[in-house]
Design an enzyme around this catalytic site. Structure first.
Site, PDB file in Angstrom:
ATOM      1  N   HIS A 170     -52.983 -14.783 -23.043  1.00  0.00           N
ATOM      2  CA  HIS A 170     -52.842 -13.394 -22.587  1.00  0.00           C
ATOM      3  C   HIS A 170     -54.062 -12.899 -21.827  1.00  0.00           C
ATOM      4  O   HIS A 170     -53.994 -11.882 -21.141  1.00  0.00           O
ATOM      5  CB  HIS A 170     -52.584 -12.475 -23.786  1.00  0.00           C
ATOM      6  CG  HIS A 170     -51.223 -12.654 -24.370  1.00  0.00           C
ATOM      7  ND1 HIS A 170     -50.190 -11.759 -24.155  1.00  0.00           N
ATOM      8  CD2 HIS A 170     -50.696 -13.637 -25.138  1.00  0.00           C
ATOM      9  CE1 HIS A 170     -49.104 -12.183 -24.775  1.00  0.00           C
ATOM     10  NE2 HIS A 170     -49.382 -13.325 -25.384  1.00  0.00           N
ATOM     11  N   ASP A 382     -59.274  -8.357 -16.752  1.00  0.00           N
ATOM     12  CA  ASP A 382     -58.152  -8.178 -17.678  1.00  0.00           C
ATOM     13  C   ASP A 382     -57.114  -9.252 -17.393  1.00  0.00           C
ATOM     14  O   ASP A 382     -56.872  -9.580 -16.228  1.00  0.00           O
ATOM     15  CB  ASP A 382     -57.516  -6.788 -17.440  1.00  0.00           C
ATOM     16  CG  ASP A 382     -57.078  -6.120 -18.733  1.00  0.00           C
ATOM     17  OD1 ASP A 382     -56.698  -6.853 -19.671  1.00  0.00           O
ATOM     18  OD2 ASP A 382     -57.106  -4.879 -18.802  1.00  0.00           O
TER      19      ASP A 382
HETATM   20  P1  ADQ Z   1     -54.820  -5.452 -24.334  1.00  0.00           P
HETATM   21  O1  ADQ Z   1     -56.236  -5.833 -24.025  1.00  0.00           O
HETATM   22  O2  ADQ Z   1     -54.606  -4.757 -25.609  1.00  0.00           O
HETATM   23  O3  ADQ Z   1     -53.845  -6.718 -24.239  1.00  0.00           O
HETATM   24  P2  ADQ Z   1     -53.114  -3.904 -22.347  1.00  0.00           P
HETATM   25  O4  ADQ Z   1     -52.346  -4.902 -21.584  1.00  0.00           O
HETATM   26  O5  ADQ Z   1     -53.580  -2.768 -21.503  1.00  0.00           O
HETATM   27  O6  ADQ Z   1     -54.418  -4.489 -23.054  1.00  0.00           O
HETATM   28  O7  ADQ Z   1     -52.197  -3.350 -23.512  1.00  0.00           O
HETATM   29  C1  ADQ Z   1     -52.569  -2.226 -24.274  1.00  0.00           C
HETATM   30  C2  ADQ Z   1     -51.338  -1.677 -24.991  1.00  0.00           C
HETATM   31  O8  ADQ Z   1     -51.748  -0.702 -25.957  1.00  0.00           O
HETATM   32  C3  ADQ Z   1     -50.371  -0.991 -24.052  1.00  0.00           C
HETATM   33  O9  ADQ Z   1     -49.085  -1.484 -24.249  1.00  0.00           O
HETATM   34  C4  ADQ Z   1     -50.434   0.479 -24.409  1.00  0.00           C
HETATM   35  O10 ADQ Z   1     -49.194   1.157 -24.396  1.00  0.00           O
HETATM   36  C5  ADQ Z   1     -50.954   0.463 -25.831  1.00  0.00           C
HETATM   37  N1  ADQ Z   1     -51.784   1.688 -25.951  1.00  0.00           N
HETATM   38  C6  ADQ Z   1     -52.766   2.017 -25.130  1.00  0.00           C
HETATM   39  N2  ADQ Z   1     -53.266   3.223 -25.484  1.00  0.00           N
HETATM   40  C7  ADQ Z   1     -52.589   3.655 -26.545  1.00  0.00           C
HETATM   41  C8  ADQ Z   1     -52.661   4.816 -27.367  1.00  0.00           C
HETATM   42  N3  ADQ Z   1     -53.575   5.782 -27.174  1.00  0.00           N
HETATM   43  N4  ADQ Z   1     -51.811   4.905 -28.372  1.00  0.00           N
HETATM   44  C9  ADQ Z   1     -50.927   3.940 -28.596  1.00  0.00           C
HETATM   45  N5  ADQ Z   1     -50.815   2.826 -27.855  1.00  0.00           N
HETATM   46  C10 ADQ Z   1     -51.636   2.667 -26.845  1.00  0.00           C
HETATM   47  C11 ADQ Z   1     -54.020  -8.125 -23.983  1.00  0.00           C
HETATM   48  C12 ADQ Z   1     -54.735  -8.504 -22.683  1.00  0.00           C
HETATM   49  C13 ADQ Z   1     -54.081  -7.835 -21.500  1.00  0.00           C
HETATM   50  C14 ADQ Z   1     -52.602  -8.197 -21.450  1.00  0.00           C
HETATM   51  C15 ADQ Z   1     -51.948  -7.973 -22.800  1.00  0.00           C
HETATM   52  C16 ADQ Z   1     -50.542  -8.532 -22.832  1.00  0.00           C
HETATM   53  O11 ADQ Z   1     -56.120  -8.155 -22.759  1.00  0.00           O
HETATM   54  O12 ADQ Z   1     -54.705  -8.197 -20.290  1.00  0.00           O
HETATM   55  O13 ADQ Z   1     -51.954  -7.396 -20.479  1.00  0.00           O
HETATM   56  O14 ADQ Z   1     -52.671  -8.610 -23.857  1.00  0.00           O
HETATM   57  O15 ADQ Z   1     -50.551  -9.865 -22.436  1.00  0.00           O
END
Ligand code: ADQ
Length: 490
Positions: A170, A382
């Site tokens: 990921h 990311d």
């Molecule tokens: P993350 O580093 O966690 O994931 P991201 O892809 O942005 O990063 O996902 C974050 C998730 O958390 C989003 O689905 C979002 O809806 C949720 N979220 C964010 N803020 C929130 C809040 N205040 N309350 C509740 N939920 C919230 C890792 C990798 C990424 C990759 C993903 C999936 O680092 O690059 O995209 O896995 O593969």
């Protein structure tokens, strides 16, 4: 083999539910994060097993009993791998978070290459592999998720357990010059080539991986072109592909249309007096570039005083890895920066930066997305970044602007219609924001319509389908249904 007999076994560090102790009582809470957002609808609609750690470091606990109700409700079996506190400290906080996470995000100076972390990582991977062997049959498809568990195929093989097994990373895969810093570089690569399929977020990640293989195993050859290729190295022949992860587009877009969410979004706009809202949403993590982003906002207001009183920057930071000193320091740094910018620019009736350090309900998060005029997604690096895609899906008015880091995996898919910025270039980000601020409605709509179409088509179901196609020449439709299917497959 009967296709109907084959089940999907997903394996990840954490289960999609976590055990927490509240007033001496253990309770089960739904987890959050990118991977859970991605996989939950898939397993719910198609059945299967999810293997992972529960979050409780007490192997004597009856964790399975506690999770049984949750499993029933989730619509698929949850199976725990019991870990001790020492396991968690070495494998999770140590090897995963202090070595692989920073190294694979190109931040090698943050790495602590302690040999005891490596040993803990191997011990825990062995424990996981034992559970996988026990909970799966030869016909099942095993899908390993992420950097915590790179040695699953290796240990299953060394136990003599034959499985068709795929791995998806990921986070980014670094280029050779960075990967070569890893003291266990050869062993990690040798473990990855034991999979039948290795998946990355972008073609660049895949190229970096093949480049590392070629550095360490010069006989490595690549066959084919396109997003999935075959790699030959020594006596190993396996597939390597780029599978950009996505979101359940309809779920986000539909929720953003619900009257209570529309009302919440309106209330947010009203509370901010209908000034333009620039929104950042992230887990509080040093890879997400939050301090750099706040400095860019400071720069924006210094360089373009016409925006004073006409915009608000709202940063939502979800607490993450709160026990770790580095993350505590980051939180303090962000709070001080917010204070500094607000101290410099606030006027009666206007405070430029609104900062929320908490997890939001799904509805509240979607309301923020729907209310925002500009989605500001500027990670330093990311794997993908789902927030960028969620913002587009929720922008039903089709007049928002996505300002996106060129170092997010999402940029590979969205670059044509997002405004791409270098998150380290605070002048560039300020300039991009100023331009986006003044884009006409026609220009905004033109870009947002295309962005939404891209995310709608290449949604989470498309992601799972493309991985399964490459792994077992099957799609979701080949898995038995345990529930009424209620998603649209594109
Ligand atoms: P993350 O580093 O966690 O994931 P991201 O892809 O942005 O990063 O996902 C974050 C998730 O958390 C989003 O689905 C979002 O809806 C949720 N979220 C964010 N803020 C929130 C809040 N205040 N309350 C509740 N939920 C919230 C890792 C990798 C990424 C990759 C993903 C999936 O680092 O690059 O995209 O896995 O593969």
């Amino acid at each position: 083999m009967e296709s109907g007999m084959q089940k999907l076994v997903v394996v990840s560090n954490r289960l999609p539910a976590a055990l927490k102790k509240d007033n001496g009582q253990w309770t089960v809470k739904a987890g959050s994060g990118g991977l859970i957002t991605a996989m939950a609808p898939v397993l719910k609609n198609r059945g299967g097993v999810w293997i992972g750690w529960s979050g409780a470091a007490d192997p004597a606990m009856d964790v399975d009993g506690l999770l049984a109700d949750f499993s029933n409700e989730a619509g698929y079996e949850l199976c725990t791998v019991p870990l001790t506190q020492d396991d968690v400290d070495g494998y999770y906080y140590g090897f995963s978070n202090e070595i692989i996470w920073p190294l694979f995000h190109d931040l090698q100076t943050r790495c602590r290459f302690y040999p005891e972390y490596w040993r803990a990582y191997l011990d825990v991977n062995f424990k996981f592999a034992e559970v996988v062997a026990r909970k799966s049959d030869q016909d099942d498809y095993i899908w390993i998720q992420d950097y915590h568990l790179m040695h699953q195929a290796f240990f299953l093989k060394s136990m003599g357990v034959k499985r068709n097994i795929g791995f998806f990373l990921h986070i980014p895969f670094p280029p050779p010059d960075i990967f070569m810093k890893l003291p266990w570089r050869r062993k990690v690569l040798q473990a990855l080539i034991d999979y039948d399929l290795v998946g990355f977020q972008t073609i660049q990640d895949r190229k970096n991986f093949v480049g590392c293989l070629q550095r360490i195993m010069p006989e490595t050859r690549v066959d084919g072109c396109g997003s999935v290729v075959t790699v030959h190295t020594g006596n190993r022949h396996f597939r390597v592909g780029a599978f950009p992860i996505s979101i359940d587009y309809n779920q986000f877009s539909d929720l953003a249309k619900q009257p209570n969410v529309v009302r919440k979004a309106f209330e947010l706009k009203e509370a901010l007096r209908h000034r333009k809202i620039i929104l950042g949403v992230d887990r509080l993590d040093y890879t997400k570039g939050i301090p750099e982003r706040i400095r860019s906002i400071q720069n924006l207001l210094r360089r373009y005083p016409d925006l004073k009183g006409r915009m608000n920057f709202v940063q939502i930071a979800v607490p993450s890895r709160e026990e770790v000193d580095e993350y505590k320091d980051l939180r303090t740094e962000i709070e001080q920066l917010v204070g500094r910018v607000n101290g410099e620019f606030s006027m009666p009736g206007w405070v430029p930066v609104h900062y929320h350090y908490r997890s939001l309900s799904h509805e509240d998060l979607v309301a923020y997305y729907a209310a925002a005029d500009i989605g500001l997604v500027t990670p330093l690096r990311d794997g993908m970044n789902l927030v960028a895609k969620e913002y587009c899906a929720c922008n039903n008015s089709e007049d928002g602007v996505l300002v996106l880091s060129e170092f997010a995996g999402a940029a590979a898919q969205l670059q044509e219609h997002a405004y791409l910025v270098n998150p380290y270039d605070m002048d560039g980000v300020a300039k991009g924001l100023h331009r986006a601020f003044h884009w006409s409605k026609e220009v905004r709509s033109h870009h947002m319509v295309h962005l939404r179409e891209q995310v709608r088509k290449n949604n989470i179901f498309w992601w799972v389908d493309s991985f399964l196609q490459a792994g077992i020449a099957k799609t979701l439709g080949d898995f038995p249904e345990i529930d009424t299917v209620h998603f649209e497959q594109v």
